[in-house]
Design an enzyme around this catalytic site. Sequence first.
Site, PDB file in Angstrom:
ATOM      1  N   ASP A   1       0.943  -1.227  -0.013  1.00  0.00           N
ATOM      2  CA  ASP A   1      -0.056   0.097   0.075  1.00  0.00           C
ATOM      3  C   ASP A   1       1.044   1.361  -0.108  1.00  0.00           C
ATOM      4  OD1 ASP A   1      -2.675   1.155   0.031  1.00  0.00           O
ATOM      5  OD2 ASP A   1      -2.281   1.392   2.169  1.00  0.00           O
ATOM      6  N   HIS A   2       0.531   2.274  -0.900  1.00  0.00           N
ATOM      7  CA  HIS A   2       1.091   3.510  -1.007  1.00  0.00           C
ATOM      8  C   HIS A   2       2.796   3.506  -0.819  1.00  0.00           C
ATOM      9  CE1 HIS A   2      -2.215   6.198  -0.410  1.00  0.00           C
ATOM     10  NE2 HIS A   2      -2.880   5.288   0.418  1.00  0.00           N
TER      11      HIS A   2
ATOM     12  N   HIS B   1      -7.931   9.784   4.415  1.00  0.00           N
ATOM     13  CA  HIS B   1      -7.264   8.862   5.276  1.00  0.00           C
ATOM     14  C   HIS B   1      -7.365   9.187   6.924  1.00  0.00           C
ATOM     15  CE1 HIS B   1      -4.328   8.167   1.942  1.00  0.00           C
ATOM     16  NE2 HIS B   1      -5.159   6.940   1.872  1.00  0.00           N
TER      17      HIS B   1
ATOM     18  N   ASN C   1     -10.264   0.491   1.227  1.00  0.00           N
ATOM     19  CA  ASN C   1      -9.055   0.128   2.259  1.00  0.00           C
ATOM     20  C   ASN C   1      -9.710   0.429   3.755  1.00  0.00           C
ATOM     21  OD1 ASN C   1      -7.356  -0.364   0.201  1.00  0.00           O
ATOM     22  ND2 ASN C   1      -5.945   1.164   0.682  1.00  0.00           N
TER      23      ASN C   1
END
Length: 284
Positions: free
Chosen positions: A82-83, A182, A232
């Site tokens: 992720d990311h 987020h 997510n």
Amino acid sequence: MSLISMKEMLAAAYKGGYAVGGFDGFNAETLQSIIRVGKEKRSPLLAICAPSEHAVLGAAATVRVAAALADLHGVDLSLHLDHARTMAEITEAIEAGFPSVMIDGSQNDFEENVRLTKEVVKFAHDRGVSVEAELGALTRVDDIGHEGNKSFKSEFTNPEKAGEFVERTGCDFLAVSIGNAHGLYTKAPTLEFDLLEKIRNAVPVPLVLHGGSGTPEDQLKRAVGLGIAKVNVASEIASAFNSTYIPTMNAGKTWWAVAKRMGTEKTLEVIARWMDMLGSAGKA
């Protein structure tokens, strides 16, 4: 069983009108929680793990632990980076055995994002690894994060640019910015569904919603109906664990391993609820 790419998993979700939860998983406890609940719910299993998280064990050890648990429980599990923001992070993960990766070039201008993503796609696809990319930038709702050290001003995904971006890069999935963020929301978000519909019509690949934690169920289901195939979920899992583990340890009467087990049990409830909300239960 084994670690698998999430490409077929998300293609099935996109076609079937449900979404798969990408649940935060970076050590034995978190990975086993995902597997335990997913096996019971008969859901596709997807663990997401940022570079700062797989650093807990190291990339290679994280892959081996995930593979061992998948084999132990007789399930297929997708382990997704992720990311990642650099080619070095992508290379480390793929060489360690991650079957799926995300390159997040959203902090760059459009052309640099295209260039970086295209480079990652070529490297990954040559090795049988699927790639998620991001267009548009997501802010955080708090100052605690693991997805990079910088904060960027929120920028919604441009549908026309999204179509061009996917065509030029060849990415397998696209993370979008439509009012999501987020972290744990201080108030409920308002997702831009008209924008999401335009993106879906412009983009031929499954779409991804980051910052799922705290999103109202009605908005989630509407987003899934408009092409979101992966959501997510990290902050809700961390919050569930910490709300039990930290006060238990602060009380000073429980051995830390027992407190960790107690905290882990709380995460199972979160994962189960999300699998039901997203409609992935019964789809494996």
